[in-house]
Design a protein around this motif. Structure first.
Motif, PDB file in Angstrom:
ATOM      1  N   GLY A   1     -34.542  43.940 -76.887  1.00  0.00           N
ATOM      2  CA  GLY A   1     -34.580  43.177 -78.146  1.00  0.00           C
ATOM      3  C   GLY A   1     -34.512  41.680 -77.883  1.00  0.00           C
ATOM      4  N   ILE A   2     -33.639  41.280 -76.964  1.00  0.00           N
ATOM      5  CA  ILE A   2     -33.508  39.858 -76.612  1.00  0.00           C
ATOM      6  C   ILE A   2     -34.817  39.374 -75.972  1.00  0.00           C
ATOM      7  N   ALA A   3     -35.357  40.182 -75.051  1.00  0.00           N
ATOM      8  CA  ALA A   3     -36.604  39.798 -74.373  1.00  0.00           C
ATOM      9  C   ALA A   3     -37.730  39.600 -75.389  1.00  0.00           C
ATOM     10  N   ALA A   4     -37.822  40.499 -76.363  1.00  0.00           N
ATOM     11  CA  ALA A   4     -38.884  40.392 -77.377  1.00  0.00           C
ATOM     12  C   ALA A   4     -38.700  39.134 -78.213  1.00  0.00           C
ATOM     13  N   ALA A   5     -37.450  38.852 -78.582  1.00  0.00           N
ATOM     14  CA  ALA A   5     -37.185  37.665 -79.404  1.00  0.00           C
ATOM     15  C   ALA A   5     -37.565  36.392 -78.652  1.00  0.00           C
ATOM     16  N   TRP A   6     -37.138  36.301 -77.405  1.00  0.00           N
ATOM     17  CA  TRP A   6     -37.435  35.095 -76.619  1.00  0.00           C
ATOM     18  C   TRP A   6     -38.932  34.976 -76.336  1.00  0.00           C
TER      19      TRP A   6
ATOM     20  N   ALA B   1     -29.394  19.759 -74.263  1.00  0.00           N
ATOM     21  CA  ALA B   1     -28.867  20.337 -73.020  1.00  0.00           C
ATOM     22  C   ALA B   1     -27.353  20.549 -73.027  1.00  0.00           C
ATOM     23  N   PRO B   2     -26.555  19.614 -73.606  1.00  0.00           N
ATOM     24  CA  PRO B   2     -25.099  19.846 -73.566  1.00  0.00           C
ATOM     25  C   PRO B   2     -24.627  20.920 -74.548  1.00  0.00           C
ATOM     26  N   ALA B   3     -25.535  21.467 -75.360  1.00  0.00           N
ATOM     27  CA  ALA B   3     -25.119  22.477 -76.336  1.00  0.00           C
ATOM     28  C   ALA B   3     -24.588  23.720 -75.622  1.00  0.00           C
ATOM     29  N   SER B   4     -23.833  24.493 -76.348  1.00  0.00           N
ATOM     30  CA  SER B   4     -23.245  25.698 -75.746  1.00  0.00           C
ATOM     31  C   SER B   4     -24.349  26.674 -75.353  1.00  0.00           C
ATOM     32  N   LEU B   5     -24.011  27.535 -74.397  1.00  0.00           N
ATOM     33  CA  LEU B   5     -24.954  28.542 -73.921  1.00  0.00           C
ATOM     34  C   LEU B   5     -25.427  29.407 -75.092  1.00  0.00           C
ATOM     35  N   TYR B   6     -24.496  29.734 -75.978  1.00  0.00           N
ATOM     36  CA  TYR B   6     -24.792  30.571 -77.145  1.00  0.00           C
ATOM     37  C   TYR B   6     -25.881  29.928 -77.997  1.00  0.00           C
ATOM     38  N   LYS B   7     -25.761  28.614 -78.215  1.00  0.00           N
ATOM     39  CA  LYS B   7     -26.746  27.905 -79.044  1.00  0.00           C
ATOM     40  C   LYS B   7     -28.099  27.875 -78.354  1.00  0.00           C
ATOM     41  N   ARG B   8     -28.068  27.581 -77.031  1.00  0.00           N
ATOM     42  CA  ARG B   8     -29.335  27.487 -76.294  1.00  0.00           C
ATOM     43  C   ARG B   8     -30.017  28.842 -76.205  1.00  0.00           C
ATOM     44  N   ALA B   9     -29.229  29.908 -76.271  1.00  0.00           N
ATOM     45  CA  ALA B   9     -29.802  31.263 -76.211  1.00  0.00           C
ATOM     46  C   ALA B   9     -30.388  31.679 -77.559  1.00  0.00           C
TER      47      ALA B   9
ATOM     48  N   GLY C   1     -28.464  31.629 -80.495  1.00  0.00           N
ATOM     49  CA  GLY C   1     -27.380  31.901 -81.424  1.00  0.00           C
ATOM     50  C   GLY C   1     -27.494  33.227 -82.154  1.00  0.00           C
ATOM     51  N   GLY C   2     -27.147  33.188 -83.437  1.00  0.00           N
ATOM     52  CA  GLY C   2     -27.081  34.410 -84.251  1.00  0.00           C
ATOM     53  C   GLY C   2     -28.387  35.167 -84.316  1.00  0.00           C
ATOM     54  N   LEU C   3     -29.509  34.444 -84.286  1.00  0.00           N
ATOM     55  CA  LEU C   3     -30.806  35.120 -84.386  1.00  0.00           C
ATOM     56  C   LEU C   3     -31.039  36.014 -83.158  1.00  0.00           C
ATOM     57  N   THR C   4     -30.660  35.509 -81.979  1.00  0.00           N
ATOM     58  CA  THR C   4     -30.819  36.323 -80.769  1.00  0.00           C
ATOM     59  C   THR C   4     -29.877  37.528 -80.802  1.00  0.00           C
ATOM     60  N   VAL C   5     -28.658  37.323 -81.288  1.00  0.00           N
ATOM     61  CA  VAL C   5     -27.718  38.445 -81.426  1.00  0.00           C
ATOM     62  C   VAL C   5     -28.301  39.490 -82.384  1.00  0.00           C
TER      63      VAL C   5
ATOM     64  N   ALA D   1     -38.203  37.764 -95.789  1.00  0.00           N
ATOM     65  CA  ALA D   1     -37.492  37.417 -97.028  1.00  0.00           C
ATOM     66  C   ALA D   1     -36.246  36.583 -96.718  1.00  0.00           C
ATOM     67  N   LEU D   2     -35.499  36.997 -95.687  1.00  0.00           N
ATOM     68  CA  LEU D   2     -34.292  36.255 -95.308  1.00  0.00           C
ATOM     69  C   LEU D   2     -34.655  34.856 -94.811  1.00  0.00           C
ATOM     70  N   ALA D   3     -35.778  34.756 -94.072  1.00  0.00           N
ATOM     71  CA  ALA D   3     -36.201  33.454 -93.539  1.00  0.00           C
ATOM     72  C   ALA D   3     -36.615  32.512 -94.665  1.00  0.00           C
ATOM     73  N   ILE D   4     -37.332  33.057 -95.658  1.00  0.00           N
ATOM     74  CA  ILE D   4     -37.728  32.236 -96.817  1.00  0.00           C
ATOM     75  C   ILE D   4     -36.472  31.704 -97.488  1.00  0.00           C
ATOM     76  N   ASN D   5     -35.515  32.595 -97.679  1.00  0.00           N
ATOM     77  CA  ASN D   5     -34.260  32.250 -98.333  1.00  0.00           C
ATOM     78  C   ASN D   5     -33.524  31.144 -97.584  1.00  0.00           C
ATOM     79  N   ALA D   6     -33.592  31.194 -96.242  1.00  0.00           N
ATOM     80  CA  ALA D   6     -32.851  30.239 -95.414  1.00  0.00           C
ATOM     81  C   ALA D   6     -33.689  28.998 -95.084  1.00  0.00           C
ATOM     82  N   GLY D   7     -34.946  28.961 -95.553  1.00  0.00           N
ATOM     83  CA  GLY D   7     -35.803  27.813 -95.260  1.00  0.00           C
ATOM     84  C   GLY D   7     -36.181  27.710 -93.795  1.00  0.00           C
ATOM     85  N   ARG D   8     -36.318  28.848 -93.130  1.00  0.00           N
ATOM     86  CA  ARG D   8     -36.671  28.883 -91.705  1.00  0.00           C
ATOM     87  C   ARG D   8     -38.132  29.325 -91.539  1.00  0.00           C
ATOM     88  N   PRO D   9     -38.713  29.133 -90.343  1.00  0.00           N
ATOM     89  CA  PRO D   9     -40.129  29.532 -90.142  1.00  0.00           C
ATOM     90  C   PRO D   9     -40.307  31.039 -90.350  1.00  0.00           C
ATOM     91  N   VAL D  10     -41.032  31.378 -91.416  1.00  0.00           N
ATOM     92  CA  VAL D  10     -41.104  32.762 -91.876  1.00  0.00           C
ATOM     93  C   VAL D  10     -41.824  33.667 -90.873  1.00  0.00           C
TER      94      VAL D  10
END
Ligand code: ZN
Length: 198
Positions: free
Chosen positions: A11-16, A32-40, A42-46, A83-92
């Motif tokens: 699932g992670i491989a497909a997302a990336w 670059a100084p952002a946390s590993l979680y953010k660079r990975a 974050g929540g979308l990858t999880v 639908a969730l992406a539209i709601n959040a204003g993210r690239p659908v």
């Protein structure tokens, strides 16, 4: 049937991989100084890791590998993600693709894996056909589903997980390296945008 660990890695491989497509990736660019979680990612990858493993929740309802393991479910995941992406204003399109691809890997891995529990395979075309599909490639070993805490079951599952990590781990690492490079490529663009005088 691969383990949830193998499914989550896929699932992670497909997302990336989906997120490497050219286009509006900038909203996810972490400096670059952002946390590993953010660079990975974050929540979308999880969420994509969870989507990779999610179809097997049908085990709880004793209808294994039917509706949840179908192309129909993949389309539904894409629609809900959109639908969730539209709601959040993210690239659908991008988020729908990432989530559907993550979920879709589950079908692919099950199709490629060993299945000793008849009927073997997945009902990929549910509800349009009740045929069961399996590749016979036996790429991923069988996992134990019953009496999980006996030593035989634990050995069987450990063996499956080792195989999954050996096959999917290098793909995830390679995608991570490409991703880090792609994200780093955005940094100069962003800083130019923020500091036009430089
Ligand atoms: Zn499954």
């Amino acid at each position: 049937m691969p383990s949830p660990i193998g499914h989550a890695l896929a699932g992670i491989a497909a997302a990336w991989a989906a997120d490497l497509l050219p286009g509006d990736r900038v909203w996810r660019t972490a400096p670059a100084p952002a946390s590993l979680y953010k660079r990975a990612g974050g929540g979308l990858t999880v969420a994509c890791a969870a989507l990779g493993a999610a179809p097997d929740l049908d085990l709880l309802f004793a209808t294994h590998r039917t509706a949840t393991h179908s192309v129909t479910a993949v389309v539904l995941v894409a629609l809900v993600a959109a639908a969730l992406a539209i709601n959040a204003g993210r690239p659908v399109a991008r988020i729908a693709l990432m989530c559907a691809a993550a979920y879709g890997t589950h079908l692919l891995l099950d199709w490629l894996g060993v299945d000793n529990y008849p009927p073997r395979g997945i009902q990929a075309l549910w509800p349009f056909s009740d045929a069961w599909f399996i590749s016979e490639a036996d790429l991923f070993p069988q996992t134990a589903r019953h009496e999980l805490w006996t030593s035989a079951s634990m050995l069987k599952n450990l063996n499956a997980i080792v195989h999954e990590v050996a096959m999917l781990g290098p793909i995830v690492v390679a995608l991570w390296l490409v991703r880090v490079k792609a994200v780093a490529g955005f940094a100069p663009q962003l800083s130019r945008r923020h500091h036009p005088a430089q």
